[in-house]
Write a protein that holds these residues in place. Structure first.
Motif, PDB file in Angstrom:
ATOM      1  N   VAL A  52     -15.303  -7.091  29.999  1.00 26.08           N
ATOM      2  CA  VAL A  52     -15.738  -8.368  30.487  1.00 26.08           C
ATOM      3  C   VAL A  52     -17.230  -8.267  31.164  1.00 26.08           C
ATOM      4  CG1 VAL A  52     -15.256 -10.075  32.463  1.00 26.08           C
ATOM      5  CG2 VAL A  52     -13.287  -8.989  30.992  1.00 26.08           C
ATOM      6  N   THR A  73     -21.390 -12.877  25.236  1.00 21.77           N
ATOM      7  CA  THR A  73     -20.977 -12.413  26.400  1.00 21.77           C
ATOM      8  C   THR A  73     -19.483 -12.654  26.655  1.00 21.77           C
ATOM      9  OG1 THR A  73     -23.174 -12.915  27.593  1.00 21.77           O
ATOM     10  CG2 THR A  73     -21.176 -12.493  28.882  1.00 21.77           C
ATOM     11  N   LEU A  75     -15.980 -12.667  28.273  1.00 24.22           N
ATOM     12  CA  LEU A  75     -15.578 -13.499  29.591  1.00 24.22           C
ATOM     13  C   LEU A  75     -14.149 -13.156  30.036  1.00 24.22           C
ATOM     14  CD1 LEU A  75     -16.827 -17.177  29.098  1.00 24.22           C
ATOM     15  CD2 LEU A  75     -18.107 -15.327  30.205  1.00 24.22           C
ATOM     16  N   ASP A  76     -13.411 -12.857  29.146  1.00 26.24           N
ATOM     17  CA  ASP A  76     -11.811 -12.526  29.339  1.00 26.24           C
ATOM     18  C   ASP A  76     -11.439 -11.484  28.218  1.00 26.24           C
ATOM     19  OD1 ASP A  76      -9.213 -12.892  30.808  1.00 26.24           O
ATOM     20  OD2 ASP A  76      -8.777 -13.837  28.992  1.00 26.24           O
ATOM     21  N   VAL A  84     -12.011 -13.826  25.067  1.00 26.09           N
ATOM     22  CA  VAL A  84     -12.764 -15.147  25.177  1.00 26.09           C
ATOM     23  C   VAL A  84     -14.227 -14.580  25.471  1.00 26.09           C
ATOM     24  CG1 VAL A  84     -13.039 -17.145  26.473  1.00 26.09           C
ATOM     25  CG2 VAL A  84     -11.008 -16.162  26.448  1.00 26.09           C
ATOM     26  N   ALA A  86     -18.450 -16.328  25.256  1.00 24.46           N
ATOM     27  CA  ALA A  86     -19.330 -17.434  25.207  1.00 24.46           C
ATOM     28  C   ALA A  86     -20.323 -16.816  24.115  1.00 24.46           C
ATOM     29  CB  ALA A  86     -20.018 -17.884  26.116  1.00 24.46           C
ATOM     30  N   ALA A  88     -24.234 -17.813  21.641  1.00 26.84           N
ATOM     31  CA  ALA A  88     -25.270 -18.733  21.424  1.00 26.84           C
ATOM     32  C   ALA A  88     -25.546 -18.353  19.709  1.00 26.84           C
ATOM     33  CB  ALA A  88     -26.581 -18.582  22.167  1.00 26.84           C
ATOM     34  N   LEU A  98     -23.920 -23.523  21.042  1.00 23.55           N
ATOM     35  CA  LEU A  98     -23.394 -22.907  22.351  1.00 23.55           C
ATOM     36  C   LEU A  98     -21.850 -22.827  22.117  1.00 23.55           C
ATOM     37  CD1 LEU A  98     -26.323 -24.174  24.632  1.00 23.55           C
ATOM     38  CD2 LEU A  98     -26.075 -21.833  23.868  1.00 23.55           C
ATOM     39  N   SER A  99     -21.330 -22.071  22.108  1.00 23.51           N
ATOM     40  CA  SER A  99     -19.815 -22.010  21.929  1.00 23.51           C
ATOM     41  C   SER A  99     -19.081 -21.259  22.907  1.00 23.51           C
ATOM     42  CB  SER A  99     -19.303 -21.574  20.574  1.00 23.51           C
ATOM     43  OG  SER A  99     -20.059 -22.445  19.651  1.00 23.51           O
ATOM     44  N   LEU A 100     -17.894 -21.559  23.146  1.00 24.52           N
ATOM     45  CA  LEU A 100     -16.766 -20.718  23.812  1.00 24.52           C
ATOM     46  C   LEU A 100     -15.832 -20.391  22.801  1.00 24.52           C
ATOM     47  CD1 LEU A 100     -15.721 -19.820  26.838  1.00 24.52           C
ATOM     48  CD2 LEU A 100     -14.138 -21.645  26.787  1.00 24.52           C
ATOM     49  N   THR A 102     -12.309 -18.409  21.580  1.00 20.74           N
ATOM     50  CA  THR A 102     -11.012 -17.659  22.216  1.00 20.74           C
ATOM     51  C   THR A 102     -10.243 -17.255  21.109  1.00 20.74           C
ATOM     52  OG1 THR A 102     -10.774 -19.242  23.883  1.00 20.74           O
ATOM     53  CG2 THR A 102      -8.873 -17.956  23.294  1.00 20.74           C
ATOM     54  N   THR A 117     -10.038 -20.213  18.226  1.00 22.77           N
ATOM     55  CA  THR A 117     -10.401 -21.410  18.904  1.00 22.77           C
ATOM     56  C   THR A 117     -11.999 -21.526  19.317  1.00 22.77           C
ATOM     57  OG1 THR A 117      -8.101 -21.705  19.805  1.00 22.77           O
ATOM     58  CG2 THR A 117      -9.809 -23.340  20.520  1.00 22.77           C
ATOM     59  N   GLN A 119     -14.740 -24.037  20.957  1.00 26.09           N
ATOM     60  CA  GLN A 119     -15.076 -25.019  21.551  1.00 26.09           C
ATOM     61  C   GLN A 119     -16.869 -25.084  21.638  1.00 26.09           C
ATOM     62  OE1 GLN A 119     -12.132 -23.475  24.702  1.00 26.09           O
ATOM     63  NE2 GLN A 119     -12.155 -25.922  25.113  1.00 26.09           N
ATOM     64  N   GLY A 120     -17.298 -25.746  21.333  1.00 27.29           N
ATOM     65  CA  GLY A 120     -18.804 -25.806  20.707  1.00 27.29           C
ATOM     66  C   GLY A 120     -19.741 -26.962  21.429  1.00 27.29           C
ATOM     67  N   ALA A 121     -20.788 -26.671  21.689  1.00 28.66           N
ATOM     68  CA  ALA A 121     -21.697 -27.766  21.673  1.00 28.66           C
ATOM     69  C   ALA A 121     -23.126 -27.419  20.746  1.00 28.66           C
ATOM     70  CB  ALA A 121     -22.369 -27.526  23.173  1.00 28.66           C
TER      71      ALA A 121
END
Lengths: 155, 150
Positions: A52, A73, A75-76, A84, A86, A88, A98-100, A102, A117, A119-121
């Motif tokens: 993490v 990076t 995160l979990d 999990v 994040a 780029a 940029l995405s999260l 999982t 999963t 979840q992106g911008a």
């Protein structure tokens, strides 16, 4: 500049047990083998610090073409169950998304059900979303083939 | 097996102030700690941010006698007066409760600004829910409106 948010979910079943499948995401030499190599693309750099707060970097691209850069990076992390991160994505100097992300690993019929999963911008109107989802499906299929090949090697 | 729930929360508000003024309320840590807390009764015990791509942000907040909520993250993309994207994790004490990609977009709207917050989160089974997040962001957005009107 416009930005589009989207989520996609991909599920894959693998014959290997969750601990085996998770290890292929957690250990740098294994993840490099199935994640960092894209056919005849050049692999410029791959590093994974799987904890993490740790970073993962992948730089790859076609010979003579733009470098495709993935910077993540963590995160979990729940060993054998979930990670999990994040990340780029850039091509050359251009930020694509940029995405999260999982990834869940569940016991399923003696093997593993992996649920991915994202979840992106997505920048510039989100034109790359379908391509990202398709690329991820191809990547997870290739991952399954890689798992099968390592199982065959071990047998 | 740890249960993971994914959800997107979108919050919008309109401001009379121009985008540059609203952006400053996010970018300046002294301004941000005055409004970025989801309750009238709660306090910000610690808050710091290194407002540049790759820079970290940290906030500890909650009820005044026991502020145990911790938000830790870092900036992924900053376009001055237009956009801030960050990623991070919410903790309650030592327990990670969610991981989030948060996009803040500012667009000119009339003579003022339309703010859109898009919170894309993975809830990690620590008791936090998308409904909690939606409620929290609505309170924070209302406090930002009041801060900029004040």
């Amino acid at each position: 500049m416009s930005l589009t948010h989207a989520t996609f979910v991909i599920t894959r079943d693998y014959k290997a047990a969750p601990a085996r499948v998770f290890a292929a995401w957690a250990k740098a030499d294994q993840k490099r083998a199935w994640f960092a190599c894209h056919g005849d693309w050049i692999s410029y750099e791959y590093t994974l610090d799987f904890r993490v707060g740790g970073k993962e970097i992948n730089r790859t691209g076609p010979a003579g073409g733009d470098v495709h850069a993935y910077d993540a990076t963590y995160l979990d992390i729940v060993p054998n169950e979930r990670l999990v991160l994040a990340y780029a994505m850039r091509v050359g100097e251009r930020l694509l998304s940029l995405s999260l992300e999982t990834v869940e690993f569940a016991d399923h019929a003696g093997g593993t059900r992996l649920t991915f999963t994202e979840q992106g911008a997505f920048l510039e109107g989100g034109g790359d979303i379908a391509e990202r989802e398709e690329g991820t499906r191809i990547g997870l299929d290739a991952f399954g083939a890689w798992l099968d090949s390592t199982a065959a090697d071990a047998a | 097996m740890t249960e993971t729930v994914h959800a997107t929360v979108v919050i919008e508000r309109d401001f009379a102030a121009a985008p540059a003024r609203v952006f400053k309320a996010w970018a300046d840590p002294d301004q941000r700690r005055q409004w970025d807390i989801p309750s009238a009764e709660w306090v910000v015990a610690e808050q710091r941010q290194d407002f540049r791509v790759g820079g970290e942000e940290y906030s500890r907040f909650g009820p005044v006698d026991d502020p145990q909520y911790i938000a830790k993250g870092f900036y992924l993309d900053i376009v001055p007066n237009e956009r801030i994207v960050s990623a991070g994790t919410m903790h309650f004490g030592e327990q990670r409760s969610s991981s989030t990609l948060c996009t803040v977009e500012l667009a000119p709207h009339g003579k003022g600004t339309r703010l859109k917050i898009t919170d894309q989160s993975a809830y990690l089974g620590g008791g936090e829910s998308p409904g909690d997040r939606d409620g929290g962001w609505n309170e924070v957005a209302d406090k930002l409106v009041a801060f900029l009107a004040g």
